[in-house]
Design a protein around this motif. Structure first.
Motif, PDB file in Angstrom:
ATOM      1  N   LEU A  95     -19.894  49.507  -0.134  1.00 35.72           N
ATOM      2  CA  LEU A  95     -21.154  48.883   0.234  1.00 35.72           C
ATOM      3  C   LEU A  95     -21.612  47.984  -0.905  1.00 35.72           C
ATOM      4  N   ALA A 123     -25.665  46.765   7.245  1.00 32.96           N
ATOM      5  CA  ALA A 123     -24.437  46.779   6.422  1.00 32.96           C
ATOM      6  C   ALA A 123     -23.683  48.097   6.591  1.00 32.96           C
ATOM      7  N   GLY A 141     -19.232  46.804   3.717  1.00 35.13           N
ATOM      8  CA  GLY A 141     -20.567  46.522   4.254  1.00 35.13           C
ATOM      9  C   GLY A 141     -21.330  45.706   3.236  1.00 35.13           C
TER      10      GLY A 141
END
Ligand SMILES: Nc1ncnc2c1ncn2[C@@H]1O[C@H](COP(=O)(O)OP(=O)(O)OP(=O)(O)O)[C@@H](O)[C@H]1O
Length: 234
Positions: free
Chosen positions: A146, A138, A71
């Protein structure tokens, strides 16, 4: 190891932006990438994530379909005009072939402090709210890794603290988080490991304690000022 890059190099218009860099992202860490404006942090991240191609060097990923588990919140926020926060979120999930139900999307927005703005047009949200929506987007496909490019830049202190809590929460839930920042207090508070980039080179990496000890400085702020002085004398 999640992602490992060996000797990646990037030139733009003949200028070296990333200089034969070895860089790794480790599973379940919170990694901060710091350095002056224009040092190459975003470029290094984009090379690591496969969003840009290196001119030379190699990047190894933990999985062939790593992009599904990634993400990314970049600095510019590409929302769909005319659509609400929740509609944007659902659309982002759809890019990853995931359908998220309204209650799941609301829970995600709630986690990012946007429950009350779910039905507001994304473009009409404040700067801080747009940043939170970018982070929610995201997260929409529930990635393991992430990557947040300056997630708290230009936020008020409370909003910044909310982002810090969110990063901690995501880490506690088992995610790996990589972020860039110019706020050394934030980096000190959150990061397990730090990589400092100056003019396309890694000039320091380690835990906050290791770096302060090794460079004989009292804080990350001092470390930053000491190591970025290289830039002024270069
Ligand atoms: N597409 C491009 N065309 C020309 N120069 C570029 C391009 N992308 C990056 N650069 C240059 O590469 C250098 C590194 O940029 P990058 O965005 O990676 O820095 P950064 O460390 O993320 O900076 P900041 O902290 O300001 O976000 C800068 O000098 C920038 O001007």
């Amino acid at each position: 190891m999640y992602i490992q890059a060996k000797e990646i190099e990037k030139r733009i218009n003949g200028r070296i932006i990333i200089n034969k860099m070895d860089i790794a992202i480790r599973q379940q860490e919170i990694l901060a990438i710091i350095g002056p404006n224009g040092a190459g942090k975003t470029t290094a991240l984009e090379l690591l994530l496969g969003l840009q191609t290196a001119d030379s060097g190699k990047v190894h990923y933990w999985s062939d379909d790593y992009k599904k588990h990634l993400g990314v919140q970049l600095q510019s926020v590409p929302f769909f005009p005319g659509l609400s926060a929740i509609e944007n979120l659902k659309l982002f999930a759809a890019f990853y072939k995931q359908v998220i139900a309204t209650n799941e999307a609301l829970a995600m927005l709630n986690k990012c402090g946007l429950r009350d703005s779910a039905y507001t047009e994304a473009g009409k949200l404040s700067g801080g709210q747009q940043k939170r929506l970018a982070i929610a987007a995201a997260l929409a496909h529930q990635p393991e890794l992430l990557v947040l490019d300056e997630p708290s830049a230009a936020l008020d202190p409370r909003a910044r603290q909310d982002i810090h809590q969110l990063i901690q929460l995501l880490h506690n839930e088992g995610n790996t988080v990589v972020f860039t920042s110019h706020d050394m207090d934030e980096v000190q508070r959150l990061a397990h490991r730090i990589i400092m980039v100056v003019q396309g080179d890694i000039v320091a990496q380690g835990t906050p304690e290791e770096l302060c000890r090794e460079h004989r400085v009292a804080s990350l702020e001092h470390l930053y000022l000491k190591l970025s002085a290289k830039e002024e004398t270069a």
